[in-house]
Enzyme design. Structure first.
Site, PDB file in Angstrom:
ATOM      1  N   VAL A  99     -39.943 -16.992 -35.961  1.00  0.00           N
ATOM      2  CA  VAL A  99     -39.235 -18.102 -36.393  1.00  0.00           C
ATOM      3  C   VAL A  99     -38.482 -17.828 -37.037  1.00  0.00           C
ATOM      4  O   VAL A  99     -36.808 -19.127 -36.684  1.00  0.00           O
ATOM      5  CB  VAL A  99     -40.716 -18.827 -37.293  1.00  0.00           C
ATOM      6  CG1 VAL A  99     -40.818 -18.479 -38.541  1.00  0.00           C
ATOM      7  CG2 VAL A  99     -39.535 -20.415 -36.485  1.00  0.00           C
ATOM      8  N   ALA A 251     -45.992 -11.743 -41.141  1.00  0.00           N
ATOM      9  CA  ALA A 251     -46.117 -12.776 -40.159  1.00  0.00           C
ATOM     10  C   ALA A 251     -44.979 -13.402 -39.316  1.00  0.00           C
ATOM     11  O   ALA A 251     -43.594 -13.719 -39.825  1.00  0.00           O
ATOM     12  CB  ALA A 251     -46.809 -13.702 -40.587  1.00  0.00           C
ATOM     13  N   ASP A 252     -44.933 -13.658 -38.411  1.00  0.00           N
ATOM     14  CA  ASP A 252     -43.630 -14.105 -37.230  1.00  0.00           C
ATOM     15  C   ASP A 252     -43.234 -15.311 -37.671  1.00  0.00           C
ATOM     16  O   ASP A 252     -42.489 -16.052 -37.548  1.00  0.00           O
ATOM     17  CB  ASP A 252     -44.161 -13.134 -35.718  1.00  0.00           C
ATOM     18  CG  ASP A 252     -43.936 -12.065 -35.911  1.00  0.00           C
ATOM     19  OD1 ASP A 252     -41.937 -11.216 -36.004  1.00  0.00           O
ATOM     20  OD2 ASP A 252     -44.342 -11.153 -36.431  1.00  0.00           O
ATOM     21  N   ARG A 253     -44.856 -15.955 -37.850  1.00  0.00           N
ATOM     22  CA  ARG A 253     -44.562 -17.975 -37.655  1.00  0.00           C
ATOM     23  C   ARG A 253     -46.037 -17.989 -38.004  1.00  0.00           C
ATOM     24  O   ARG A 253     -46.702 -18.064 -37.888  1.00  0.00           O
ATOM     25  CB  ARG A 253     -43.981 -18.226 -36.419  1.00  0.00           C
ATOM     26  CG  ARG A 253     -44.911 -20.212 -36.075  1.00  0.00           C
ATOM     27  CD  ARG A 253     -43.731 -20.607 -35.200  1.00  0.00           C
ATOM     28  NE  ARG A 253     -43.136 -19.796 -34.367  1.00  0.00           N
ATOM     29  CZ  ARG A 253     -42.189 -20.514 -33.609  1.00  0.00           C
ATOM     30  NH1 ARG A 253     -42.335 -22.168 -33.242  1.00  0.00           N
ATOM     31  NH2 ARG A 253     -40.403 -19.804 -33.117  1.00  0.00           N
ATOM     32  N   ALA A 261     -48.862 -16.095 -36.717  1.00  0.00           N
ATOM     33  CA  ALA A 261     -48.459 -15.647 -35.649  1.00  0.00           C
ATOM     34  C   ALA A 261     -48.284 -14.386 -35.986  1.00  0.00           C
ATOM     35  O   ALA A 261     -47.610 -15.013 -36.719  1.00  0.00           O
ATOM     36  CB  ALA A 261     -47.629 -16.084 -34.593  1.00  0.00           C
TER      37      ALA A 261
END
Length: 360
Positions: A99, A251-253, A261
Site C-alpha cells: 500500500v 507488513a505490506d498493508r 497483509a
C-alpha cells in the site's frame, strides 16, 4: 566501506539526479547495482522484484519519477499535471498489494492539486517542488524505521523482564534491503541487538522467493547478529523447542481494524504463535496503514514458475497446477501489537489512537 559492506537497497544521488538499486534477485551470490533512469525502469524493477518490501517499493517508484522529471521540461501546467498523474497511475500497477506506493502517490497528487492553480508561469517551480517532496520521503523512511526499532524493542522486552537475552523469530525480509535503511521488523531486531538483548534470531527461508534465506540471513550475517535459518515448515517446532519470546514481522498493508497483509506464510506463523502463547508483532510505518478498513485487500498472484523452478531448473513435474499468492491476511485477533514510528498499539486501539496522533 565497500559496496558489499554498505547494504543499501537504494542509492540516490541528489546532485546528479541518479538512482541505483541493488538487484536483490542476484543476492547473496552477486552484489550488483543497476541504474534506474526513469519511470519504466522503476516499474520493471518493482514488478520483477529486483527491489521489494513495501517501503522500498514506494521510494523506488517515487524516485524513478523524480529522475525522469529532471530530464523533462514543461511549458504548461496542464501538461505537467497530466504527466505526473499518468506516471503515478502506471507505477501503482507494478505490485497491487503493497500500500505504501498508493499512499505516496496520493501525497504527490494532493501536492499537484495545490500547485496547478499557480498557472503556467510556475511550472518550473512546481517540478522542483515535486522532486523535493519525493526526496524527503527517502530521508523520512530511515528515521521512521529507527523509531519503529526503538518502540518495538521496548515493547518486546517489557514482556520478558526477567531474561537477559531473548530469542525471536522473523519471516521474509524487512531490513535495509526492504526499506530506505535500517528496516521495520528487522529494525526492531537490530535495536534489540544494540541493547545486547538478542541471544538468537530464527529466520524462515520464506518460500517460494526465499527472501529469508537470500536476504534476511544475508543482513543478519552482515551485522554479526547470532542467527539460525529454518525452513518454513520448521516454525512450529522452533516455537515449541527454542524458547521464542516474540515473533516480529513486517507488513505490506495494515487495515484500520488491524487485519494485516504480509508475505505468504505470515498467517500460519500467527496461528502457531497464538497456540504457543508467544507475542506476535507487526512492525510497519504509518504509511503502510490504511485507516479505512472497508476496502478489500487485493492479493497479488505470481507466476507458477516461482514454485516449480529454482533458477530455471524444474523441481516439479510439468502439468501440475500451482497456486502462488504472494501474500496472506492475518486477522487482527492473532496480533499482539502493531509497532509504528509513533508507538505500539493493540489492533483494537490502533485506529482511534492513530487518528488522534496524525490529526494533531
Amino acid at each position: 566501506m565497500t559496496e558489499q559492506q554498505s547494504l543499501e537497497a537504494i542509492r540516490y544521488d541528489h546532485d546528479h539526479g541518479q538512482l541505483k538499486i541493488l538487484n536483490q534477485l542476484l543476492l547473496p551470490s552477486e552484489y550488483v547495482y543497476e541504474n534506474v533512469e526513469g519511470i519504466e525502469d522503476g516499474w520493471q524493477a518493482i514488478r520483477q522484484m529486483k527491489v521489494r518490501g513495501a517501503p522500498a517499493i514506494a521510494i523506488v517508484g517515487m524516485l524513478s519519477l523524480a529522475v525522469e522529471l529532471r530530464s523533462k521540461s514543461f511549458t504548461e501546467m496542464n501538461e505537467f499535471d497530466k504527466f505526473i498523474r499518468d506516471s503515478l497511475e502506471h507505477l501503482k500497477t507494478a505490485r497491487p498489494t503493497a500500500v505504501n506506493i498508493f499512499l505516496a502517490c496520493d501525497l504527490i497528487t494532493k501536492l499537484i492539486d495545490n500547485l496547478i492553480i499557480l498557472g503556467d508561469e510556475a511550472v518550473g517551480v512546481a517540478k522542483i517542488e515535486v522532486i523535493r517532496h519525493i526526496e524527503e520521503m527517502l530521508h523520512k523512511d530511515v528515521e521512521s524505521n529507527k523509531r519503529i526499532g526503538s518502540y518495538g524493542a521496548e515493547a518486546i522486552l517489557a514482556k520478558v523482564p526477567s531474561k537477559e537475552k531473548i530469542n525471536v523469530l522473523t519471516h521474509c525480509n524487512t531490513g535495509s534491503l526492504a526499506t530506505a535503511g535500517y528496516g521495520t521488523a528487522l529494525g526492531v531486531i537490530r535495536s534489540l541487538y544494540g541493547r545486547d538483548s538478542i541471544d538468537r534470531v530464527f529466520c524462515t527461508e520464506t518460500r517460494p522467493y526465499n527472501q529469508g534465506s537470500r536476504l534476511t540471513a544475508f543482513e543478519l550475517v552482515h551485522d554479526g547478529i547470532p542467527a539460525t535459518l529454518i525452513t518454513d515448515s520448521m516454525a512450529s517446532l522452533v516455537m515449541k523447542k527454542k524458547d521464542i519470546s516474540a515473533v516480529v514481522v513486517g507488513a505490506d498493508r495494515v487495515l484500520g481494524n488491524g487485519d494485516t497483509a504480509n508475505k505468504i506464510g505470515t498467517y500460519q506463523l500467527a496461528i502457531t504463535a497464538k497456540y504457543h502463547k508467544i507475542p506476535f508483532y507487526i512492525a510497519a510505518p504509518t504509511t503502510t496503514i490504511v485507516l479505512d478498513d472497508s476496502k478489500d485487500i487485493v492479493i497479488e498472484e505470481r507466476s507458477h514458475k516461482e514454485v516449480t523452478e529454482i533458477q530455471g531448473i524444474p523441481i516439479a513435474p510439468s502439468g501440475i497446477n500451482v497456486y502462488n499468492p504472494a501474500f496472506d491476511v492475518t486477522p487482527a485477533e492473532l496480533i499482539t501489537g502493531i509497532i509504528t514510528e509513533v508507538g505500539v498499539f493493540s489492533p483494537s486501539e490502533m485506529k482511534s489512537k492513530l487518528q488522534t496522533i496524525l490529526n494533531s
